[in-house]
Design a protein around this motif. Structure first.
Motif, short mmCIF file in Angstrom:
data_model
loop_
_atom_site.label_atom_id
_atom_site.label_comp_id
_atom_site.label_asym_id
_atom_site.label_seq_id
_atom_site.Cartn_x
_atom_site.Cartn_y
_atom_site.Cartn_z
N PRO A 254 14.46 66.64 91.82
CA PRO A 254 13.25 66.58 92.64
C PRO A 254 13.28 67.51 93.84
O PRO A 254 12.26 68.09 94.21
CB PRO A 254 13.20 65.11 93.08
CG PRO A 254 13.94 64.37 92.02
CD PRO A 254 15.05 65.31 91.61
N THR A 255 14.45 67.66 94.48
CA THR A 255 14.54 68.54 95.64
C THR A 255 14.24 69.99 95.25
O THR A 255 13.48 70.69 95.92
CB THR A 255 15.94 68.46 96.27
OG1 THR A 255 16.14 67.15 96.78
CG2 THR A 255 16.07 69.46 97.42
N ARG A 256 14.83 70.44 94.15
CA ARG A 256 14.59 71.81 93.70
C ARG A 256 13.13 71.98 93.27
O ARG A 256 12.52 73.02 93.52
CB ARG A 256 15.54 72.16 92.55
CG ARG A 256 15.59 73.64 92.23
CD ARG A 256 16.56 73.91 91.10
NE ARG A 256 17.93 73.61 91.49
CZ ARG A 256 18.75 74.47 92.07
NH1 ARG A 256 18.32 75.68 92.35
NH2 ARG A 256 19.97 74.13 92.38
N ALA A 257 12.57 70.95 92.65
CA ALA A 257 11.15 71.01 92.27
C ALA A 257 10.28 71.12 93.51
O ALA A 257 9.32 71.91 93.54
CB ALA A 257 10.77 69.76 91.46
N GLY A 258 10.61 70.35 94.54
CA GLY A 258 9.84 70.42 95.78
C GLY A 258 9.90 71.80 96.41
O GLY A 258 8.90 72.29 96.96
N LEU A 259 11.04 72.44 96.32
CA LEU A 259 11.18 73.79 96.87
C LEU A 259 10.34 74.79 96.08
O LEU A 259 9.72 75.68 96.64
CB LEU A 259 12.65 74.21 96.86
CG LEU A 259 13.52 73.57 97.95
CD1 LEU A 259 14.99 73.75 97.63
CD2 LEU A 259 13.20 74.18 99.30
N ILE A 260 10.33 74.65 94.76
CA ILE A 260 9.51 75.53 93.94
C ILE A 260 8.04 75.34 94.26
O ILE A 260 7.28 76.30 94.39
CB ILE A 260 9.78 75.27 92.44
CG1 ILE A 260 11.19 75.73 92.06
CG2 ILE A 260 8.73 75.98 91.57
CD1 ILE A 260 11.59 75.40 90.64
N PHE A 261 7.63 74.09 94.46
CA PHE A 261 6.23 73.80 94.77
C PHE A 261 5.83 74.35 96.14
O PHE A 261 4.64 74.50 96.42
CB PHE A 261 5.97 72.30 94.71
CG PHE A 261 6.18 71.70 93.35
CD1 PHE A 261 6.06 72.47 92.20
CD2 PHE A 261 6.52 70.37 93.21
CE1 PHE A 261 6.25 71.94 90.94
CE2 PHE A 261 6.72 69.82 91.96
CZ PHE A 261 6.58 70.59 90.82
N SER A 262 6.83 74.62 96.99
CA SER A 262 6.51 75.17 98.31
C SER A 262 6.01 76.61 98.21
O SER A 262 5.54 77.17 99.20
CB SER A 262 7.75 75.12 99.22
OG SER A 262 8.76 76.00 98.76
#
Length: 307
Positions: A254-262
């Motif tokens: 989820p953390t890496r996904a959140g970064l991609i979504f940024s």
């Protein structure tokens, strides 16, 4: 290679989401915000129903575990509910704050997600992901920074729209966490339908509630601004990205996904430049550079640890 494939799919989702900024902004002059959300996800729900019927007709699938485990129904409903709250808070909040500040506040999900991930999944973000979060947040600040007056001072203030938008970022973070959890235990078909159906039903209900309380009037004009936006947001964005995110996010944290979504505000700024003729100054370009650097740092350094 699977990890890179999953991340490429999420980057493509983020690119599509970046285009929804311009499409929605053009349409909100002709339709109330929650009604727009309701119709958008009603279109997606209709498409997913047809998809499921055709798929099960050719290749019937039974869900014995799903039928026996009632908790999966609640998990699917909860996933759709977090999606609805994220869109509702963000869209309604945008009426009472600037688009620039809304983008920055929504971008705080890259900070909220690692915290929620640690609490709910017992998974510690790596030092690389944490460094990426810091750099991305710095980039989002530059993307949203505005100087006022001759002395070019930065003024930070929070109003109703800012608070609502922060609430949207929180619920989007919860949604990212639960996608990671639900996609590993629930059938993909059920997850796709539950997200769009729950979001659409609650959005229609909220639209009438806001109209009844005189918070936001209920109106729609089916003109040349609304129809293309509903097509893009309802089919390309809601159907396409919901399918891709639900299917491919399970392969990354989820953390890496959140970064991609940024990356969304970066794509939004680029697409708005070509569609709305919105210009980006040197500060905005610096912000884009920081966001891209932060995502790359998180990509190249370390992985999460469980405890």
């Amino acid at each position: 290679m699977n990890r890179y494939k999953n991340e490429a799919a999420l980057i493509f989702c983020t690119l599509i989401w970046g285009g929804t900024f311009s499409a929605t902004k053009l349409s909100l002059a002709s339709i109330s915000s929650c009604l727009f959300i309701g119709i958008r996800f009603a279109i997606a729900t209709f498409v997913f129903i047809i998809y499921i019927l055709l798929k099960n007709r050719k290749d019937p699938v039974s869900y014995p575990t799903w039928k026996a485990n009632k908790s999966l129904y609640f998990l699917a409903f909860l996933l759709g509910f977090w999606m609805f709250l994220g869109f509702a808070f963000e869209t309604v909040g945008l009426k009472y704050t600037t688009a620039t500040k809304s983008g920055f506040l929504t971008g705080t999900l890259v900070v909220i997600t690692p915290i929620l991930q640690t609490l709910f999944l017992k998974r510690l973000p790596s030092s690389g992901n944490l460094l990426g979060v810091i750099v991305v947040m710095l980039g989002l600040f530059f993307l949203s920074a505005e100087s006022t007056g001759e002395d070019h001072k930065f003024i930070i203030s929070y109003h109703l729209g800012d608070i609502l938008t922060l609430g949207g970022a929180f619920f989007f973070s919860l949604y990212i966490i639960y996608v990671d959890k639900a996609s590993k235990s629930c059938p993909l078909d059920i997850l796709l339908l539950s997200q769009t159906l729950v979001t659409s039903v609650f959005a229609f209900f909220l639209a009438f509630l806001l109209h009844w309380t005189e918070f936001e009037p209920l109106f729609i004009k089916m003109d040349s601004r609304v129809m293309p936006a509903l097509f893009y947001n309802g089919l390309i964005s809601s159907v396409g990205t919901t399918f891709l995110q639900t299917k491919y996010q399970q392969g990354i944290s989820p953390t890496r996904a959140g970064l991609i979504f940024s990356l969304e505000p970066v794509f939004s700024a680029i697409l708005a430049y070509f569609t709305l003729d919105e210009r980006m100054d040197a500060t905005g370009l610096i912000g884009c550079s920081f966001v891209l650097t932060g995502v790359l740092l998180a990509e190249l350094l370390g992985r999460e640890k469980k405890f």
